[in-house]
Motif scaffolding. Structure first.
Motif, PDB file in Angstrom:
ATOM      1  N   CYS A 138       0.836  -1.210   0.000  1.00 24.83           N
ATOM      2  CA  CYS A 138       0.000   0.000   0.000  1.00 24.83           C
ATOM      3  C   CYS A 138       0.871   1.260   0.000  1.00 24.83           C
ATOM      4  CB  CYS A 138      -0.955   0.011   1.193  1.00 24.83           C
ATOM      5  SG  CYS A 138      -0.165  -0.201   2.808  1.00 24.83           S
ATOM      6  N   CYS A 410      -8.007   2.678   0.897  1.00 29.36           N
ATOM      7  CA  CYS A 410      -7.384   1.402   0.531  1.00 29.36           C
ATOM      8  C   CYS A 410      -6.248   1.017   1.481  1.00 29.36           C
ATOM      9  CB  CYS A 410      -6.876   1.470  -0.907  1.00 29.36           C
ATOM     10  SG  CYS A 410      -8.204   1.500  -2.130  1.00 29.36           S
ATOM     11  N   HIS A 414      -6.420  -2.471   3.538  1.00 28.84           N
ATOM     12  CA  HIS A 414      -5.310  -3.394   3.254  1.00 28.84           C
ATOM     13  C   HIS A 414      -4.549  -3.719   4.545  1.00 28.84           C
ATOM     14  CE1 HIS A 414      -2.087  -5.206   0.812  1.00 28.84           C
ATOM     15  NE2 HIS A 414      -1.270  -4.688   1.719  1.00 28.84           N
ATOM     16  N   HIS A 472      -8.419  -3.991  -1.023  1.00 31.79           N
ATOM     17  CA  HIS A 472      -8.660  -2.576  -1.273  1.00 31.79           C
ATOM     18  C   HIS A 472     -10.097  -2.198  -0.909  1.00 31.79           C
ATOM     19  CE1 HIS A 472      -5.069  -1.170  -3.822  1.00 31.79           C
ATOM     20  NE2 HIS A 472      -4.724  -2.287  -3.215  1.00 31.79           N
ATOM     21  N   HIS A 473     -10.320  -0.895  -0.818  1.00 33.64           N
ATOM     22  CA  HIS A 473     -11.615  -0.369  -0.399  1.00 33.64           C
ATOM     23  C   HIS A 473     -12.454  -0.018  -1.630  1.00 33.64           C
ATOM     24  CE1 HIS A 473     -14.076   3.243   1.100  1.00 33.64           C
ATOM     25  NE2 HIS A 473     -14.636   2.165   1.608  1.00 33.64           N
ATOM     26  N   CYS A 492     -11.315   0.881  -7.489  1.00 37.11           N
ATOM     27  CA  CYS A 492     -11.329   0.955  -6.027  1.00 37.11           C
ATOM     28  C   CYS A 492     -11.106   2.400  -5.580  1.00 37.11           C
ATOM     29  CB  CYS A 492     -10.250   0.039  -5.438  1.00 37.11           C
ATOM     30  SG  CYS A 492      -8.567   0.556  -5.858  1.00 37.11           S
ATOM     31  N   CYS A 494      -8.562   4.034  -4.283  1.00 37.65           N
ATOM     32  CA  CYS A 494      -7.330   4.702  -4.691  1.00 37.65           C
ATOM     33  C   CYS A 494      -7.193   4.767  -6.205  1.00 37.65           C
ATOM     34  CB  CYS A 494      -6.112   4.015  -4.085  1.00 37.65           C
ATOM     35  SG  CYS A 494      -5.757   2.390  -4.784  1.00 37.65           S
TER      36      CYS A 494
END
Length: 562
Positions: A138, A410, A414, A472-473, A492, A494
């Protein structure tokens, strides 16, 4: 005679963290922080109850400086976050939300304070160690040979302040200017590096796209200043830090002995004119004064072809010294030494909005530049100025640690997936001195707190998810089912990971299977669209966890009620 009142004993409160009123206030504080977090966060109007200006903001430093509490423990939290912001400028709301969430999750699971503290320290150390590793998935390495990631980092900071009200193309324009100004303040020579200064000139009224960055300095001048007689080659500069108004301000509260019948005004004026004559003999072309210049002296200098600029203010003095190399003259009663003079490469005039500015160009390579920031009204302009200063500070931090973290939530999701996987495959409970159950409870509280920060980015009633491959978000719009995410979400948070039919997601803050996040570092430099400051977020993580540990260690609260 005043009435004497017996001093009251101090108030001692046992277990103050069990107080329902404190827990309610802390929860309310957390809701406030979450409500204005991220680019979609709400704005806050701040007004002192005894009067004053109403401030509309979404910036953590402005919000936190306006919040005061009668509860000492809450003030401890606020002071801790303010300390982080004063040093690192960014990620204040991240630290605040993580701090409140972690404390509330620990209280919810009922883990005892000393055990929770040891788990928090262990997991914090695990996060820091992972974030410093080369193979951290990340973290993005910043390459100063290209400005793409620097612009992305700047744009992410600016877009996280919705009170600025920037359109996409305006945010990109300001981000590029911020990087340009940053690079202008970094010297190109080797050896000991001393960063320069960016002077900000805010102008209300013109559109944002009129904002610009200029090498050198721009200072205000009155309308009608004649520039046609100014030569284009190097100009000698004379800089005054004392007043030239003839008020003898430099003597302070001292006494002056004056002969009877002496004309003080004419004698002072003679001294000022003698300074002007010396400036002419020494071929001075530009005279700048921090304070006021007497009208007669101004007329004398201008009649002899010398540019005169007064009332520049103390904030401009240090940049002027760095730009011109002049030594400011602080007294009228000694001859001006030759080493006091400085020089500029050229002088031109510029009209920007309603202001007429004098542009002083450096004679040699200089790390001084001016950023002219324009916006439509005062509130947006003030927010833009604060955000610019934060962006400038964050870019300077990248010189020390040339990394950035994936934004958009993210990094948080993560990290939570990574910690769950590591703690599920390693036995650490016995080393910390308690059962595996207590250890896993502490791990779950820590990970859910990280995920709560990512969830706080969602403000429209949608859902937050984590993909079971990279960790990831992802955000799911309101009233959209998880099965339909493929048609509604392309990337995602990011912007690094693209949606695919093979992706599997789980809702955040729910129990999902433990997995090992797959590496996603390939082509990060090209595709990541949201980045956070590595240095600022790493320190914010430490501040949040350490503040919670301090809170959990509080046994008594002693207050002086007199």
């Amino acid at each position: 005679m005043s009435r004497l009142v017996k001093k009251s004993p101090a108030l001692c409160t046992d277990l103050p963290l069990e107080n329902k009123e404190f827990l309610y206030k802390l929860n309310l504080l957390g809701q406030l922080f979450r409500s204005c977090y991220g680019p979609l966060g709400g704005l806050k109007s701040i007004h002192n109850n005894i009067g004053g200006q109403v401030v509309t903001t979404s910036t953590s430093s402005v919000i936190l400086s306006a919040i005061y509490s009668s509860t000492p423990i809450l003030n401890l939290v606020l002071t801790s976050i303010r300390g982080h912001i004063s040093r690192f400028s960014d990620c204040g709301l991240f630290a605040a939300i993580l701090c409140v969430s972690l404390f509330e999750h620990i209280k919810k699971i009922g883990l005892k304070g000393n055990k929770a503290i040891r788990v928090n320290k262990h997991l914090l150390g695990m996060c820091i160690k992972y974030l410093h590793q080369e193979e951290c998935d990340c973290k993005v390495k910043l390459d100063f040979c290209t400005t793409q990631n620097l612009i992305t980092l700047s744009r992410s900071i600016l877009c996280s302040k919705p009170a600025i009200m920037l359109k996409d193309y305006e945010a990109l324009h300001i981000s590029e200017l911020a990087v340009q100004a940053f690079l202008l303040t970094v010297p190109s020579h080797s050896g000991v590096v001393t960063l320069g200064t960016t002077v900000i000139v805010p102008i209300e009224g013109p559109p944002v796209m009129d904002s610009a960055v200029f090498p050198g300095l721009l200072v205000d001048i009155p309308y009608g200043l004649e520039m046609k007689n100014v030569p284009s080659n190097t100009l000698r500069v004379l800089l005054f830090s004392t007043s030239l108004a003839g008020d003898l301000s430099e003597i302070g509260d001292g006494q002056i002995e004056v002969l009877y019948g002496a004309d003080m005004d004419s004698q002072i004026l003679d001294v000022l004119l003698e300074i002007g004559k010396q400036a002419l003999r020494d071929d001075v072309k530009l005279c700048v004064c921090q304070k006021v210049i007497h009208p007669v002296l101004q007329h004398f200098l201008r009649n002899h072809g010398i540019l005169v600029v007064e009332r520049v203010g103390i904030n401009y003095m240090q940049p002027l010294i760095q730009l011109t190399g002049a030594q400011p003259v602080a007294t009228l009663h000694t001859k001006i030494p030759l080493n006091a003079y400085g020089k500029v490469g050229n002088v031109t005039s510029r009209r920007i909005g309603s202001k007429m500015m004098l542009h002083l160009y450096p004679d040699e390579e200089s790390t001084i530049c001016t950023a002219v920031l324009c916006h439509r009204n005062e509130t947006m302009l003030n927010e833009l100025k604060v955000a610019w200063q934060k962006t400038e500070h964050i870019l300077r931090l990248t010189l020390r640690e040339p990394f950035a973290l994936l934004g958009g939530g993210c990094t948080e999701t993560h990290l939570a997936a990574y910690i769950r996987h590591r703690c599920d495959t390693t036995v650490s409970a016995s080393a910390l001195g308690y059962s595996q159950t207590e250890y896993l409870l502490g791990v779950e509280a820590f990970c859910k707190s990280l995920e709560s920060v990512a969830v706080a980015l969602q403000h429209d009633g949608g859902d937050s998810l984590i993909d079971m491959t990279h960790g990831h978000h992802w955000t799911l719009p309101k009233d959209v089912m998880q099965d339909d995410i493929g048609t509604c979400v392309s990337r995602c948070g990011c912007g690094l990971m693209e949606n695919s039919n093979t992706n599997k997601w789980c809702y955040l803050n729910t129990n999902y299977p433990v997995f090992s996040p797959v590496s996603s570092c390939e082509n990060v430099i090209v595709h990541a669209s949201v980045l956070d400051s590595f240095t600022a977020k790493l320190n914010a993580l430490q501040v949040a966890v350490e503040t919670v540990n301090v809170l959990l260690d509080i046994r008594y609260l002693i207050q002086d009620v007199n």
